[in-house]
Enzyme design. Structure first.
Site, PDB file in Angstrom:
ATOM      1  N   ASP A 103      -2.056 -69.485 -21.874  1.00 48.12           N
ATOM      2  CA  ASP A 103      -2.147 -68.028 -21.820  1.00 48.12           C
ATOM      3  C   ASP A 103      -3.351 -67.688 -20.932  1.00 48.12           C
ATOM      4  O   ASP A 103      -3.222 -67.612 -19.709  1.00 48.12           O
ATOM      5  CB  ASP A 103      -2.270 -67.537 -23.267  1.00 48.12           C
ATOM      6  CG  ASP A 103      -2.151 -66.043 -23.416  1.00 48.12           C
ATOM      7  OD1 ASP A 103      -1.786 -65.375 -22.442  1.00 48.12           O
ATOM      8  OD2 ASP A 103      -2.436 -65.519 -24.508  1.00 48.12           O
ATOM      9  N   THR A 107      -8.023 -72.652 -23.791  1.00 45.52           N
ATOM     10  CA  THR A 107      -7.780 -73.790 -24.684  1.00 45.52           C
ATOM     11  C   THR A 107      -7.563 -75.071 -23.880  1.00 45.52           C
ATOM     12  O   THR A 107      -8.178 -76.102 -24.157  1.00 45.52           O
ATOM     13  CB  THR A 107      -6.541 -73.518 -25.579  1.00 45.52           C
ATOM     14  OG1 THR A 107      -6.752 -72.290 -26.279  1.00 45.52           O
ATOM     15  CG2 THR A 107      -6.323 -74.638 -26.569  1.00 45.52           C
TER      16      THR A 107
HETATM   17  C1  PRP Z   1      -1.911 -71.184 -28.677  1.00 37.75           C
HETATM   18  C2  PRP Z   1      -1.306 -72.275 -27.809  1.00 37.75           C
HETATM   19  C3  PRP Z   1      -2.458 -72.754 -26.998  1.00 37.75           C
HETATM   20  C4  PRP Z   1      -3.336 -71.537 -26.870  1.00 37.75           C
HETATM   21  C5  PRP Z   1      -3.193 -70.949 -25.502  1.00 37.75           C
HETATM   22  O1  PRP Z   1      -2.446 -71.766 -29.802  1.00 37.75           O
HETATM   23  O2  PRP Z   1      -0.716 -73.286 -28.575  1.00 37.75           O
HETATM   24  O3  PRP Z   1      -3.120 -73.823 -27.636  1.00 37.75           O
HETATM   25  O4  PRP Z   1      -2.907 -70.601 -27.856  1.00 37.75           O
HETATM   26  O5  PRP Z   1      -4.017 -69.842 -25.335  1.00 37.75           O
HETATM   27  P1  PRP Z   1      -5.127 -69.733 -24.190  1.00 37.75           P
HETATM   28  O6  PRP Z   1      -4.550 -70.265 -22.922  1.00 37.75           O
HETATM   29  O7  PRP Z   1      -5.400 -68.242 -24.113  1.00 37.75           O
HETATM   30  O8  PRP Z   1      -6.330 -70.486 -24.653  1.00 37.75           O
HETATM   31  P2  PRP Z   1      -2.674 -70.985 -31.175  1.00 37.75           P
HETATM   32  O9  PRP Z   1      -4.149 -70.719 -31.339  1.00 37.75           O
HETATM   33  O10 PRP Z   1      -1.759 -69.803 -31.261  1.00 37.75           O
HETATM   34  O11 PRP Z   1      -2.309 -72.069 -32.253  1.00 37.75           O
HETATM   35  P3  PRP Z   1      -0.876 -72.724 -32.662  1.00 37.75           P
HETATM   36  O12 PRP Z   1      -0.468 -73.644 -31.543  1.00 37.75           O
HETATM   37  O13 PRP Z   1      -1.211 -73.466 -33.913  1.00 37.75           O
HETATM   38  O14 PRP Z   1       0.113 -71.616 -32.876  1.00 37.75           O
END
Ligand code: PRP
Length: 180
Positions: A103, A107
């Site tokens: 996104d 992360t």
């Molecule tokens: C989501 C996805 C990525 C992150 C991407 O994880 O799995 O790890 O968000 O977002 P970014 O590019 O803005 O950093 P989430 O925190 O929703 O956890 P999950 O996978 O357990 O649903």
């Protein structure tokens, strides 16, 4: 699971075809290197990893890692932390990170930095979907499934408040869930 409020963005058949192509490329790129360690990012990558790993034609092992951002409101500033680490050292290993979605990119950027510091033999990223309109940090993605518009996507591992993860397709919610 019935989900009348979810519209299909990427069908089950399109996902299967793309996962097959990604598996082929990963297998080709790692041919002859020995074992590849797939590092799935919980929770969202669990279904993608399950399908991808079974389509590879090279020796592979599976690890998981869990990361968390400090709540939805701070994700944009990139405060990511490690919640659960892999069980086996990756030094000298050929590693492919398997992530469901990029996104903002915070992360994946954090994770690639973390794993690169452990001196793997190689480190690549395989991502199911990316939202180019939301990118804040440009992290190289070696294997990408789909570029998608800035919608709240669910299914095939992706959730909205823990719902919809097990839908067989990638869908989007017409009405975005409340933040919080
Ligand atoms: C989501 C996805 C990525 C992150 C991407 O994880 O799995 O790890 O968000 O977002 P970014 O590019 O803005 O950093 P989430 O925190 O929703 O956890 P999950 O996978 O357990 O649903």
């Amino acid at each position: 699971m019935s989900a009348p409020d979810v519209k299909v963005l990427v069908s089950e058949a399109a996902i299967a075809a793309r996962v097959g192509e990604l598996a082929e490329r990963i297998s080709r790129d790692h041919a002859g290197v020995g074992e590849v360690v797939l590092v799935g990012v919980l929770k969202g990558a669990f279904i993608f990893l399950a399908d991808l790993s079974r389509r590879l034609t090279i020796p592979r092992t599976v690890e998981f890692i869990a990361l968390s951002s400090y709540g939805a409101t701070t994700r944009s500033v990139g405060e990511v932390r490690l919640v659960m680490d892999v069980r086996t050292p990756i030094v000298g290993k050929h590693v492919v990170v398997v992530e469901d979605i990029v996104d903002t990119g915070h992360t994946l950027a954090y994770l690639m930095r973390l794993l690169a510091a452990r001196s793997p033999a190689s480190l690549r990223a395989c991502v199911l979907v990316r939202k180019p309109e939301r990118t804040k940090i440009d992290v190289p993605v070696d294997y990408l499934g789909f570029e998608i518009p800035d919608r709240w996507v669910v299914g095939y591992g992706l959730d909205a408040g823990e719902r919809y993860r097990t839908l067989p397709f990638i869908g989007y919610l017409e009405q975005e869930p409340e933040a919080g």
